[in-house]
Design an enzyme around this catalytic site. Structure first.
Site, PDB file in Angstrom:
ATOM      1  N   SER A  42      10.718 -10.845  63.069  1.00  0.00           N
ATOM      2  CA  SER A  42       9.557 -10.113  62.547  1.00  0.00           C
ATOM      3  C   SER A  42       8.926 -10.927  61.430  1.00  0.00           C
ATOM      4  O   SER A  42       9.626 -11.618  60.677  1.00  0.00           O
ATOM      5  CB  SER A  42       9.981  -8.753  61.993  1.00  0.00           C
ATOM      6  OG  SER A  42       8.915  -8.130  61.298  1.00  0.00           O
ATOM      7  N   TYR A  46      15.144  -3.481  56.520  1.00  0.00           N
ATOM      8  CA  TYR A  46      14.825  -3.988  57.867  1.00  0.00           C
ATOM      9  C   TYR A  46      14.366  -5.447  57.794  1.00  0.00           C
ATOM     10  O   TYR A  46      14.813  -6.291  58.582  1.00  0.00           O
ATOM     11  CB  TYR A  46      13.726  -3.114  58.472  1.00  0.00           C
ATOM     12  CG  TYR A  46      13.118  -3.648  59.751  1.00  0.00           C
ATOM     13  CD1 TYR A  46      13.754  -3.463  60.970  1.00  0.00           C
ATOM     14  CD2 TYR A  46      11.899  -4.322  59.734  1.00  0.00           C
ATOM     15  CE1 TYR A  46      13.187  -3.946  62.151  1.00  0.00           C
ATOM     16  CE2 TYR A  46      11.333  -4.806  60.892  1.00  0.00           C
ATOM     17  CZ  TYR A  46      11.983  -4.609  62.105  1.00  0.00           C
ATOM     18  OH  TYR A  46      11.412  -5.092  63.265  1.00  0.00           O
TER      19      TYR A  46
END
Length: 248
Positions: free
Chosen positions: A143, A157
């Protein structure tokens, strides 16, 4: 035929798009899911409707025994040549790091970090030419949250995805002479159900002004990057982390 591809977390979103793209490229696709059997079955039905081959297999990637069972199911179906590690969670809670419950942090790390390591370990055991395997490709989904750290939303995260990048680079060097290429795709803001599940259905739209291309990605655009890295056209690429972020 390209062989068999395992796609984890493939019942929806980016995973489902990758599964469909792999099937269109001729792979037999193992559609992995943890809880959403209905979603996984729908992806399998879509692939079958297009004339492709797909099989849904339940497995929690944070459990080594489940990972072994997942690979066994793939091996029973045909020669494994690709593993796409997409399964990941945010814990759904939005807020500062200090507000995240300990059990949420633990579960996110169990799935996003330990689970991806378990998948990579088993993929190497099955694919490595040193172990009698045919070689192949491992693609980890990271990501672009690793750049800014997702302050105020999902710092935990983002940290887990930072581990994915390091895992990708290190493993790629480790197995480069064993017939395995290891790369990562790092999506930016993407139009999936992830944001709605976390209570922010308009999050992608709100981020659009911060993206040079002015919009979020579609899952199919992320899948296209995955398929390119798996292809022979990327045959000399390993250890790369490819952003699919519209320039953000």
């Amino acid at each position: 035929m390209p062989g068999i591809a395992i796609v984890t977390g493939a019942s929806r979103g980016i995973g489902a798009a990758v599964a469909n793209a792999a099937a269109r490229s001729g792979y037999g696709v193992v559609v992995n899911y943890s809880l959403d059997a209905e979603g996984a079955d729908a992806v399998v039905e879509d692939i079958h409707a297009q004339g492709g081959r797909a099989l849904a297999v339940q497995a929690d990637v944070s459990q080594p025994a489940d990972v072994g069972r997942l690979f066994d199911a793939a091996a029973a179906w045909g020669p494994l040549t690709a593993v796409i590690n997409n399964a990941a969670i945010t814990g759904n809670r939005i807020g500062t790091l200090a507000e995240v419950p300990a059990e949420t942090v633990q579960r996110v790390m169990d799935v996003n970090v330990a689970g991806m390591i378990f998948m990579c370990q088993e993929a190497v055991r099955r694919l490595s030419t040193d172990h009698g395997g045919p070689g192949g490709s491992i693609i980890n989904i990271s990501s672009t949250a690793t750049k800014a750290g997702s302050p105020g939303t999902w710092v935990h995260y983002a940290a887990s995805k930072g581990a994915v990048d390091v895992l990708t680079v290190g493993l790629a060097a480790e197995v480069a002479k064993q017939g395995i290429r290891v790369n990562a795709v790092a999506p930016g803001s993407t139009n999936t159900g992830l944001h709605a599940a976390a209570g922010m259905p308009d999050r992608v739209e709100r981020l659009n002004p911060t993206i040079p291309m002015g919009r979020g990605a579609e899952p199919e655009e992320v899948a296209a990057a995955v398929m390119w890295l798996m292809s022979g056209e990327a045959g000399y690429i390993t250890g790369a982390v490819l952003p699919v972020s519209g320039g953000r």
